[in-house]
Motif scaffolding. Sequence first.
Motif, PDB file in Angstrom:
ATOM      1  N   GLU A 161      13.161   2.488  -5.175  1.00  0.00           N
ATOM      2  CA  GLU A 161      13.157   1.761  -6.435  1.00  0.00           C
ATOM      3  C   GLU A 161      11.743   1.304  -6.788  1.00  0.00           C
ATOM      4  N   VAL A 162      11.009   0.863  -5.781  1.00  0.00           N
ATOM      5  CA  VAL A 162       9.617   0.476  -6.002  1.00  0.00           C
ATOM      6  C   VAL A 162       8.801   1.708  -6.369  1.00  0.00           C
ATOM      7  N   ALA A 163       9.049   2.811  -5.664  1.00  0.00           N
ATOM      8  CA  ALA A 163       8.328   4.050  -5.938  1.00  0.00           C
ATOM      9  C   ALA A 163       8.570   4.528  -7.367  1.00  0.00           C
ATOM     10  N   ALA A 164       9.796   4.364  -7.848  1.00  0.00           N
ATOM     11  CA  ALA A 164      10.115   4.800  -9.219  1.00  0.00           C
ATOM     12  C   ALA A 164       9.323   4.000 -10.247  1.00  0.00           C
ATOM     13  N   ALA A 165       9.148   2.697  -9.995  1.00  0.00           N
ATOM     14  CA  ALA A 165       8.357   1.870 -10.912  1.00  0.00           C
ATOM     15  C   ALA A 165       6.900   2.307 -10.909  1.00  0.00           C
ATOM     16  N   VAL A 166       6.375   2.605  -9.731  1.00  0.00           N
ATOM     17  CA  VAL A 166       4.999   3.080  -9.628  1.00  0.00           C
ATOM     18  C   VAL A 166       4.839   4.412 -10.351  1.00  0.00           C
ATOM     19  N   LEU A 167       5.793   5.313 -10.141  1.00  0.00           N
ATOM     20  CA  LEU A 167       5.717   6.635 -10.774  1.00  0.00           C
ATOM     21  C   LEU A 167       5.712   6.513 -12.294  1.00  0.00           C
ATOM     22  N   TRP A 168       6.520   5.608 -12.824  1.00  0.00           N
ATOM     23  CA  TRP A 168       6.529   5.396 -14.274  1.00  0.00           C
ATOM     24  C   TRP A 168       5.185   4.863 -14.762  1.00  0.00           C
ATOM     25  N   LEU A 169       4.601   3.921 -14.041  1.00  0.00           N
ATOM     26  CA  LEU A 169       3.307   3.376 -14.441  1.00  0.00           C
ATOM     27  C   LEU A 169       2.215   4.439 -14.413  1.00  0.00           C
ATOM     28  N   CYS A 170       2.408   5.481 -13.616  1.00  0.00           N
ATOM     29  CA  CYS A 170       1.439   6.576 -13.546  1.00  0.00           C
ATOM     30  C   CYS A 170       1.663   7.622 -14.627  1.00  0.00           C
ATOM     31  N   SER A 171       2.755   7.526 -15.347  1.00  0.00           N
ATOM     32  CA  SER A 171       3.089   8.534 -16.352  1.00  0.00           C
ATOM     33  C   SER A 171       2.348   8.285 -17.659  1.00  0.00           C
ATOM     34  N   ASP A 172       2.294   9.308 -18.486  1.00  0.00           N
ATOM     35  CA  ASP A 172       1.655   9.164 -19.800  1.00  0.00           C
ATOM     36  C   ASP A 172       2.432   8.204 -20.680  1.00  0.00           C
ATOM     37  N   ILE A 213      -5.421   7.981  -9.380  1.00  0.00           N
ATOM     38  CA  ILE A 213      -4.452   6.905  -9.134  1.00  0.00           C
ATOM     39  C   ILE A 213      -4.833   6.225  -7.831  1.00  0.00           C
ATOM     40  N   VAL A 214      -4.873   4.900  -7.841  1.00  0.00           N
ATOM     41  CA  VAL A 214      -5.063   4.147  -6.605  1.00  0.00           C
ATOM     42  C   VAL A 214      -3.944   3.111  -6.511  1.00  0.00           C
ATOM     43  N   VAL A 215      -3.171   3.197  -5.442  1.00  0.00           N
ATOM     44  CA  VAL A 215      -2.064   2.267  -5.214  1.00  0.00           C
ATOM     45  C   VAL A 215      -2.403   1.425  -3.991  1.00  0.00           C
ATOM     46  N   ALA A 216      -2.715   0.162  -4.226  1.00  0.00           N
ATOM     47  CA  ALA A 216      -3.043  -0.768  -3.146  1.00  0.00           C
ATOM     48  C   ALA A 216      -1.746  -1.392  -2.648  1.00  0.00           C
ATOM     49  N   ASN A 217      -1.228  -0.832  -1.570  1.00  0.00           N
ATOM     50  CA  ASN A 217       0.087  -1.216  -1.076  1.00  0.00           C
ATOM     51  C   ASN A 217       0.051  -1.909   0.279  1.00  0.00           C
ATOM     52  N   ALA A 218      -1.000  -1.710   1.059  1.00  0.00           N
ATOM     53  CA  ALA A 218      -1.042  -2.254   2.423  1.00  0.00           C
ATOM     54  C   ALA A 218      -0.841  -3.768   2.415  1.00  0.00           C
ATOM     55  N   GLY A 219      -0.044  -4.243   3.351  1.00  0.00           N
ATOM     56  CA  GLY A 219       0.211  -5.679   3.413  1.00  0.00           C
ATOM     57  C   GLY A 219       0.795  -6.095   4.744  1.00  0.00           C
ATOM     58  N   MET A 220       0.789  -7.395   4.988  1.00  0.00           N
ATOM     59  CA  MET A 220       1.390  -7.960   6.197  1.00  0.00           C
ATOM     60  C   MET A 220       1.754  -9.398   5.912  1.00  0.00           C
ATOM     61  N   ALA A 221       2.672  -9.934   6.720  1.00  0.00           N
ATOM     62  CA  ALA A 221       3.088 -11.327   6.563  1.00  0.00           C
ATOM     63  C   ALA A 221       3.495 -11.894   7.904  1.00  0.00           C
ATOM     64  N   SER A 222       3.263 -13.182   8.071  1.00  0.00           N
ATOM     65  CA  SER A 222       3.771 -13.917   9.226  1.00  0.00           C
ATOM     66  C   SER A 222       4.462 -15.162   8.697  1.00  0.00           C
ATOM     67  N   SER A 223       5.146 -15.887   9.559  1.00  0.00           N
ATOM     68  CA  SER A 223       5.951 -17.019   9.100  1.00  0.00           C
ATOM     69  C   SER A 223       5.706 -18.244   9.967  1.00  0.00           C
ATOM     70  N   PHE A 243      -1.233  -2.327  -8.028  1.00  0.00           N
ATOM     71  CA  PHE A 243      -1.130  -3.182  -6.849  1.00  0.00           C
ATOM     72  C   PHE A 243       0.348  -3.388  -6.533  1.00  0.00           C
ATOM     73  N   VAL A 244       0.723  -3.192  -5.283  1.00  0.00           N
ATOM     74  CA  VAL A 244       2.063  -3.571  -4.857  1.00  0.00           C
ATOM     75  C   VAL A 244       1.935  -5.013  -4.375  1.00  0.00           C
ATOM     76  N   ALA A 245       2.341  -5.926  -5.219  1.00  0.00           N
ATOM     77  CA  ALA A 245       2.249  -7.349  -4.901  1.00  0.00           C
ATOM     78  C   ALA A 245       3.570  -7.774  -4.271  1.00  0.00           C
ATOM     79  N   SER A 246       4.305  -8.636  -4.923  1.00  0.00           N
ATOM     80  CA  SER A 246       5.565  -9.151  -4.372  1.00  0.00           C
ATOM     81  C   SER A 246       6.065 -10.202  -5.347  1.00  0.00           C
ATOM     82  N   THR A 247       7.337 -10.522  -5.270  1.00  0.00           N
ATOM     83  CA  THR A 247       7.796 -11.705  -5.995  1.00  0.00           C
ATOM     84  C   THR A 247       7.056 -12.947  -5.484  1.00  0.00           C
TER      85      THR A 247
END
Length: 252
Positions: A223-234, A80-90, A133-137
């Motif tokens: 909540e985000v973690a739960a979605a990831v965990l489901w995607l990792c399930s069989d 499993i590889v979860v690409a979650n690192a991110g940053m934002a400025s405004s 990938f942890v993207a975003s809306t």
Amino acid sequence: MTPFRHALVTGGGSGVGRAIALALANDGVDVTICGRREAQLEAVAAESERIHGIAADVTDEASMQALHAKAEATRGPFDIVVANAGMASSAPAQKVSLADWQQTLAVNLTGAFLTVKPALGAMAKRKQGRIIFVASTAGLKGYGYVAPYVAAKHGVVGLMRALAAENTKTGVTVNAVCPGFVETDMLEESVRRIVEKTGRSVEDARKSLAATNPQNRFIQPDEVAAAVLWLCSDAARSITGQTISVSGGETW
């Protein structure tokens, strides 16, 4: 329960990354977390004997290759590889410097690619694996004053779809989880910037961000973690090339 044994989670020292790492560890997966701040990684690793931290820079290809090699040598290949690192400025688009633009794309988009690239060939050869990938809306719609972040996250969604298309016959699934505003340190930074630039109160700033969610609340990291965990399930073995919006109905 996931059938996989070893996961990589970038940006695992806080917020959503920490929540994902703990959820996977609680499901019996050995988890390697990475980030630039060793103290944060050590603090999360102390929460579970299954979590191990390695400092690495997602924008540096050699650093990510070394991380993969070191972690896999001791705990086996990444399933499993979860690409979650991110940053934002405004800032308004016309005031975004080229340096800020390049940094935002380097962390959010190039970093996502360099995170998954070392694992692609081996996963395909084994004919199994999960890339998330942890993207975003912000990868599904536009937001004002964060043009580099929106562009980067749209790029992440495009990258996900390309990799999903490449791997339809390999048994490797590739998906993106797209949260709305999540109650993390990054959210607090957004609130701080709103307060500084507009003079509004912290309460008003938080309300304005929460209002983007039709449920009028912030998404929680678990909540985000739960979605990831489901995607990792069989159970999710046929789910690939998808964007999972965790946003209370803000996006579809």
